[in-house]
Motif scaffolding. Structure first.
Motif, PDB file in Angstrom:
ATOM      1  N   ASN A   9     -28.108 -56.782  81.796  1.00  0.00           N
ATOM      2  CA  ASN A   9     -27.598 -57.828  82.701  1.00  0.00           C
ATOM      3  C   ASN A   9     -28.004 -59.222  82.212  1.00  0.00           C
ATOM      4  O   ASN A   9     -28.431 -60.079  82.992  1.00  0.00           O
ATOM      5  CB  ASN A   9     -28.089 -57.580  84.137  1.00  0.00           C
ATOM      6  CG  ASN A   9     -27.606 -56.240  84.667  1.00  0.00           C
ATOM      7  OD1 ASN A   9     -26.572 -55.727  84.235  1.00  0.00           O
ATOM      8  ND2 ASN A   9     -28.361 -55.657  85.574  1.00  0.00           N
ATOM      9  N   LEU A  33     -33.940 -51.032  88.321  1.00  0.00           N
ATOM     10  CA  LEU A  33     -32.521 -51.227  88.658  1.00  0.00           C
ATOM     11  C   LEU A  33     -31.995 -49.933  89.285  1.00  0.00           C
ATOM     12  O   LEU A  33     -31.368 -49.101  88.628  1.00  0.00           O
ATOM     13  CB  LEU A  33     -31.728 -51.610  87.408  1.00  0.00           C
ATOM     14  CG  LEU A  33     -32.104 -52.987  86.832  1.00  0.00           C
ATOM     15  CD1 LEU A  33     -31.476 -53.189  85.459  1.00  0.00           C
ATOM     16  CD2 LEU A  33     -31.685 -54.106  87.776  1.00  0.00           C
ATOM     17  N   THR A  74     -25.299 -53.200  84.343  1.00  0.00           N
ATOM     18  CA  THR A  74     -25.345 -52.250  85.459  1.00  0.00           C
ATOM     19  C   THR A  74     -24.654 -52.891  86.654  1.00  0.00           C
ATOM     20  O   THR A  74     -24.279 -54.063  86.611  1.00  0.00           O
ATOM     21  CB  THR A  74     -26.795 -51.905  85.843  1.00  0.00           C
ATOM     22  OG1 THR A  74     -27.394 -53.061  86.429  1.00  0.00           O
ATOM     23  CG2 THR A  74     -27.619 -51.468  84.639  1.00  0.00           C
ATOM     24  N   GLU A  76     -25.798 -54.057  89.211  1.00  0.00           N
ATOM     25  CA  GLU A  76     -26.480 -55.262  89.687  1.00  0.00           C
ATOM     26  C   GLU A  76     -26.030 -56.498  88.919  1.00  0.00           C
ATOM     27  O   GLU A  76     -26.150 -57.621  89.420  1.00  0.00           O
ATOM     28  CB  GLU A  76     -28.006 -55.121  89.549  1.00  0.00           C
ATOM     29  CG  GLU A  76     -28.653 -54.111  90.516  1.00  0.00           C
ATOM     30  CD  GLU A  76     -28.791 -52.712  89.926  1.00  0.00           C
ATOM     31  OE1 GLU A  76     -28.072 -52.420  88.935  1.00  0.00           O
ATOM     32  OE2 GLU A  76     -29.591 -51.919  90.457  1.00  0.00           O
TER      33      GLU A  76
END
Lengths: 157, 150, 789
Positions: A9, A33, A74, A76
């Motif tokens: 990320n 995560l 991901t 997130e």
């Protein structure tokens, strides 16, 4: 223990990992995560789907050590903080989730699908979700959520 | 799971019998077996590494030769344990002279699996068993050929 | 009261955390000093344990403790429902130990638990434990387990029979009705065993705090308070006020997370023993072996008709598989949740069910979405469709002829069945008629006749169902053997600023309570939804609760909240009357305002809330504060019903069956959020279609599950299903304040027989007059049904 360095990320992480550590456990346990889920032990359910170097993969089917040097997204990191990706919005608008457990994997898989095929037919969407299991929705609203995102992205372009 | 088959090997029944009763030869020809040690009369300690469909594992256990009738028949009782499940098999082996230099080796029996093997391996198990059997006889032939060269 | 949210497809407030990966499921929780448990399970279905040697394992790196049956085998989990034998004897209730000492009774039975610094080290150590088993023969089929000589699951349970049971009219009357019938349709079938497969595997964390002498259990459960009650009162004997049970975000349940599982008690015990938190999360393989399964009936069923096609009798003999141990509600499912639904939608005058509930060397069986009611619907709807084929009459006509006439339960009484229940309200003809209209029935039959000449044959299958939901009136279930009440608790706390915290004993694990309950509260109080928070799943914040199952959350839990809202409005009116200097009877509450009737004098809800907490100008004899808690115990079950129609296409060459269309017209009473109700129906349909075509737990002759993974157990996937065609009818429930009936299980109850009936219809259209194709109807089974006998 192998030392790995990878971008997750947009942030670079360096860790020593046990050789047998799966990528999904690295993301969940080492990086915290926990949006990436583990739903099975045979690489069949797709709850752990993430993007590795731009492609959707099941993070339970890769060792953390194999991801050395890669760039990972991901759930997130799919949209900047406070914003929603068109797919995230689509899942909310079309009630494409119930318990939410398969949802991150579904969204990551669908994002990959739309990146290859921005205007998929219903059948193409269903085939694209072949590797992901949802037990709650019967897929009906997941298909509609992806159609919503495809339409919204098309308008944006 | 049913295990059945037969194969004609190019050697006399006596020769085949001797090879079957020799742990070193047996370890060499049996696919996956890495070690076979004689523990007591007719009882072997066996260590094997086998990949069966989606699961692979290291097996440890015993193989026991029961009711041996020289150059004719015996029963093989195998019990192998592993992290991925246990296998027990009960197989009757028959040797029959086809000619002076040819022997038909036939076998019939059943294998039972447990654990992960039963859960995820069952579907592909009979295919795997066939492959392993083919390998066994192929290895046996190779071993015969090697011995003939010596 | 306002009308801004109820009945609207309000988008879910809980979605944001799930779509951004911020949901917090039990396995996501990390506590300081956490340890990890691995449970060593039996690889055999039936074996005596000769010895357990864990000396090597105990010495391994990172191992904190190892527990075996020797240490904790005297603790066991209970069954929550006592059913008696026909002769009055109490059911057989053998112990279900946390860890087994003597004999393992199914594959996956727990033998030892290793607690270590990491999950991997725990597993490594478990693999070093040496257990010497004497393998014994096993039995998995309930109808065979009762035969003489079958291996016994529990030595003191003769013939493996837990109990036998019957319901309905006297057997002799039913025999007489059947003997006089003009036509009898009979069917032998298996309602196969299913694995619930909630996507989140079960996960528990035990945490003992020695400062406050307090235990916390985080658990993926559908009912935290029930788990606390069972674990404290029946398993570990812990003081209930010293135990907190939290059910955080839970990734689906479908019944499988109702029950109190042994591992919940094990992590609790272990955390006390070692003074550190202990987490256990199952693998999917373990889920297949240990999450309670559903269904597994072996049935012989007969339905009799007179010459005019009226049903005259129904006679059933079923063997229900309970598995190796009694799960929490295992005994109630094949009896009170099944036998009581055999009236269906029909006026059948004589009904008799003879049920035998049996132990086998298999995973425990308990409620799975629908729980007993899908099995009842399956046998009724299969019999009716098959009878229509056999008698050469139209299956829809046959149903319409035999349906119970419409009744609203208000001006007309409820319908008393021959199997104990009294239906609340219903209008059965119209759901089927609407379904036929959506299908375009006449046109379909023409298409079908054309298709019969080709390689892709078509079939249509009907299923009209009723279910008993909103579980349940405590006195009724108590008289039937339930060891708990089935009311619900709803607390509404108005904060001084007028914001609302609602505490509900229901638990949301996908159902969207945080949205629908807030819709109800916001409308009743005439305030914005953002001002309402729905809090659930924590026994320390929610007073009490019985949890979510049996399509009960809104009908029972929602009603409890409404009761509290009524109390708030009543008290608010007293406060308003005092401030506005009138009588409370003159106060009207509407759109968030307390108004003196016929005037423009009013106070907002926020004003009243503040006054309640700052009671300077306040009625004498009235307590300050605005916070009410209510228990709601329903007076009856609710009875949703509907009509499901499947259209299938079968490839004659391969037997491959595709669901081309699926039509569902459901009546679940009033609807608070149509989007969520539709979603519930969709999911249920997928599971029901899954049973018909794809799913089924298979055992080999040694009791091994041969398809215990997603590589082998066929879960319905996106390309296996069509877009569903839904419609709705509303017959309000007459006995709860919201008029709602429950929608969680409907889809799963009606859909399975519709698909099987469609396959049978297709086969008959092509001249293959088979009575049944065993589920799951794989291409191989369907293909075989088309081959000459």
């Amino acid at each position: 223990m192998p030392k790995i360095s990878l971008t997750v990320n947009g942030k670079t992480h360096t860790h020593e990992v046990e050789g047998r550590l799966l990528l999904v456990h690295y993301l969940r346990d080492t990086l915290g995560l926990t949006g990436t889920h583990v739903g099975c032990d045979t690489s069949s359910c797709g709850a752990c789907t993430i993007h590795l170097d731009g492609k959707a993969i099941k993070s339970c089917s890769l060792l953390a050590a194999q991801a050395d040097g890669s760039s990972i997204t991901t759930i997130e990191g799919l949209a900047p903080d406070g914003e929603l990706h068109p797919l995230q919005e689509g899942f909310k608008e079309e009630h494409g989730l119930q318990c939410g457990f398969c949802t991150p994997g579904m969204i990551m898989c669908a994002a990959d699908l739309l990146s290859h095929n921005p205007d998929p037919s219903e059948q193409e969407i269903r085939e694209g979700l072949e590797g992901n299991i949802c037990r709650c929705t019967g897929y009906h609203n997941i298909v509609r959520a992806i159609q919503y995102a495809a339409q919204k992205s098309a308008v944006a372009v | 799971m049913e295990l059945n088959g037969s194969y004609i090997l190019p050697a006399s029944t006596q020769k085949i019998w001797e090879m079957l009763m020799n742990p070193d030869t047996l370890a060499k020809v049996t696919p996956g077996i890495s070690r076979l040690e004689l523990e007591s009369e007719n009882v072997y300690k066996a260590i094997a590494e086998v990949k069966i469909g989606p699961v692979s594992g290291k097996f440890e256990g015993k193989a026991e030769v029961l009711h041996p009738v020289a150059a004719e028949s015996f029963t093989l009782n195998v019990h192998q344990n592993s992290k991925i499940g246990n296998v027990s098999a009960h197989i009757k082996m028959h040797l029959k002279a086809v000619s002076e230099h040819e022997t038909e080796l036939s076998f019939a029996g059943k294998a039972h699996m447990s654990g992960l093997l039963a859960r995820t391996g069952n579907r592909v198990m009979s295919g795997v068993a066939n492959t392993l059997t083919k390998q066994f006889f192929q290895n046996f032939e190779d071993e015969l050929a090697a011995k003939a060269e010596v | 009261m306002s009308n801004k949210f109820i009945g609207k497809s309000v988008k879910r407030v809980e979605d944001k955390r799930f779509i951004t990966g911020k949901g917090r499921y039990t396995d996501d929780i990390v506590l300081p000093g956490m340890t990890y448990a691995y449970i060593l399970r039996s690889p055999y279905a039936h074996a005596r344990i000769r010895s357990i040697d864990y000396s090597a394992a105990e010495a391994m790196q990172g191992v904190v403790t190892i527990m075996t049956g020797e240490e904790v085998g005297h603790y066991g989990v209970p069954c929550g429902w006592q059913v008696n034998f026909k002769n009055g004897d109490i059911m057989k209730e053998p112990p279900h130990p946390l860890l087994v000492k003597d004999k393992v009774r199914h594959v996956g039975d727990a033998v030892a638990m290793v607690v270590a610094e990491t999950r991997e080290l725990a597993q490594d150590a478990a693999e070093a434990i040496i257990i010497d088993y004497e393998v014994l023969s096993a039995i998995t089929d309930a109808s065979k387990a009762v035969l003489p000589g079958a291996p016994l699951v529990h030595d003191d349970v003769p013939n493996n029979i837990c109990f036998d049971w019957e319901i309905g009219n006297p057997k002799a009357e039913v025999d007489e009705a059947m003997a006089s019938a003009h036509h009898v349709t009979s069917l032998d079938f298996v309602n196969q065993r299913l694995s619930p497969n909630a996507m989140e595997p079960r996960s528990y964390i035990g945490q003992y705090d020695n400062v406050y002498d307090k235990y916390t259990l985080y658990t993926s459960t559908q009912n935290p308070h029930l788990i606390r009650l069972l674990m404290c009162a029946f398993v570990l004997g812990l003081p209930e006020h010293k135990v907190r049970v939290v059910g955080p975000d839970v990734g689906g349940g479908f019944g499988s997370k109702i029950y109190h599982y042994t591992e919940e008690a094990l992590v609790t015990l272990a955390s006390k023993k070692i003074g550190r938190p202990v987490k256990w999360t199952e693998t999917r393989s373990e889920a297949f072996q240990t999450d309670a399964h559903g269904r597994d009936h072996v049935t012989h069923a007969e339905m009799g008709f007179d010459a005019q096609g009226n049903i005259v009798g129904l006679r059933i003999k079923t063997f229900a598989n309970l598995g190796a141990y009694l799960s929490t509600f295992g005994t109630a499912v094949p009896t009170y949740l099944h036998g009581t639904l055999l009236q269906g939608l029909y006026t059948t005058p004589k009904i008799h069910l003879d049920m035998t509930c049996v132990f086998t060397h298999t995973t425990a069986v308990d409620a799975y979405r629908g729980a007993g009611r899908p099995e009842a619907t399956f046998l009724l709807e299969r019999l009716v469709d098959l009878a229509a084929l056999e008698m050469g009459v139209d299956p829809a006509e046959l149903r319409l002829k035999n349906f119970i006439p419409a009744f609203d339960g208000v001006t007309q009484p409820g319908y008393q069945t021959n199997v104990a229940l009294q239906y609340d309200s219903g209008n059965y003809h119209s759901v089927l008629e609407r379904g036929l209209e959506m299908l375009g029935y006449e046109n379909f039959r023409k298409e079908q006749a054309e298709a019969a000449k080709t390689n892709k044959i078509l079939g249509v299958g009907f299923s009209t169902y009723i279910e008993a939901c909103g579980i349940a009136p405590s006195a009724v279930v108590g008289s039937l053997g339930a060891r708990a009440g089935l009311y619900e608790v709803g607390q509404v706390r108005v904060q001084p600023t007028g914001k609302i915290s609602v505490f509900t004993g229901a638990h949301s694990h996908g159902q969207g309570h945080e949205t629908t309950f807030a819709q109800v509260v916001a409308d009743r109080l005439g305030i914005p939804m953002e001002d309402v928070d729905i809090i659930h799943g924590d026994s320390d914040t929610v007073a009490f609760g019985m949890g979510t199952y049996g399509s009960r959350s809104l009908a029972v839990g929602g009603s409890a909240i409404v009761k509290s809202l009524d109390k708030i409005i009543e008290k608010g009116a007293k406060i308003a009357a005092h401030k506005l200097e009138c009588s409370a009877d003159d106060i009207e509450f509407k759109d968030g305002k307390f108004t003196v009737k016929g005037t423009d004098k009013s106070l907002s809800f926020g004003d009243i809330a503040l006054t309640a907490y700052v009671p300077h100008v306040y009625p004498a004899n009235l307590e300050p504060g605005l916070d009410f808690s209510s228990f709601y115990d329903p007076t009856n079950f609710t009875y949703p019903f509907g009509c499901h129609i499947a259209v299938v296409e079968i490839d004659k060459e391969t037997g491959f069956t595709r669901v081309k269309r699926f039509i569902a017209v459901d009546d679940v009473g009033n609807v608070i959020n149509p989007m969520i109700v539709d979603g519930q129906i969709h999911g249920g349909l997928a599971q029901g279609i899954g049973q018909a075509l794809f799913e089924g737990v298979e055992f080999d002759e040694n009791g091994q599950i041969t398809n215990g993974s997603y590589m082998d157990y066929t879960m319905p996937r996106a390309d296996d299903l069509p877009m569903f065609e839904l419609d709705r009818q509303v017959t309000p429930c007459p006995h709860n304040p919201l008029g709602v009936k429950g929608a969680g299980e409907a889809g799963c109850i009606g859909s399975t027989p519709a698909v099987v009936n469609a396959v049978i219809d297709a086969l008959w259209s092509a001249g293959h007059k088979v009575k049944d194709v065993r589920m799951p109807m794989t291409p191989e089974r369907v293909w075989k049904a088309m081959q000459p006998a």
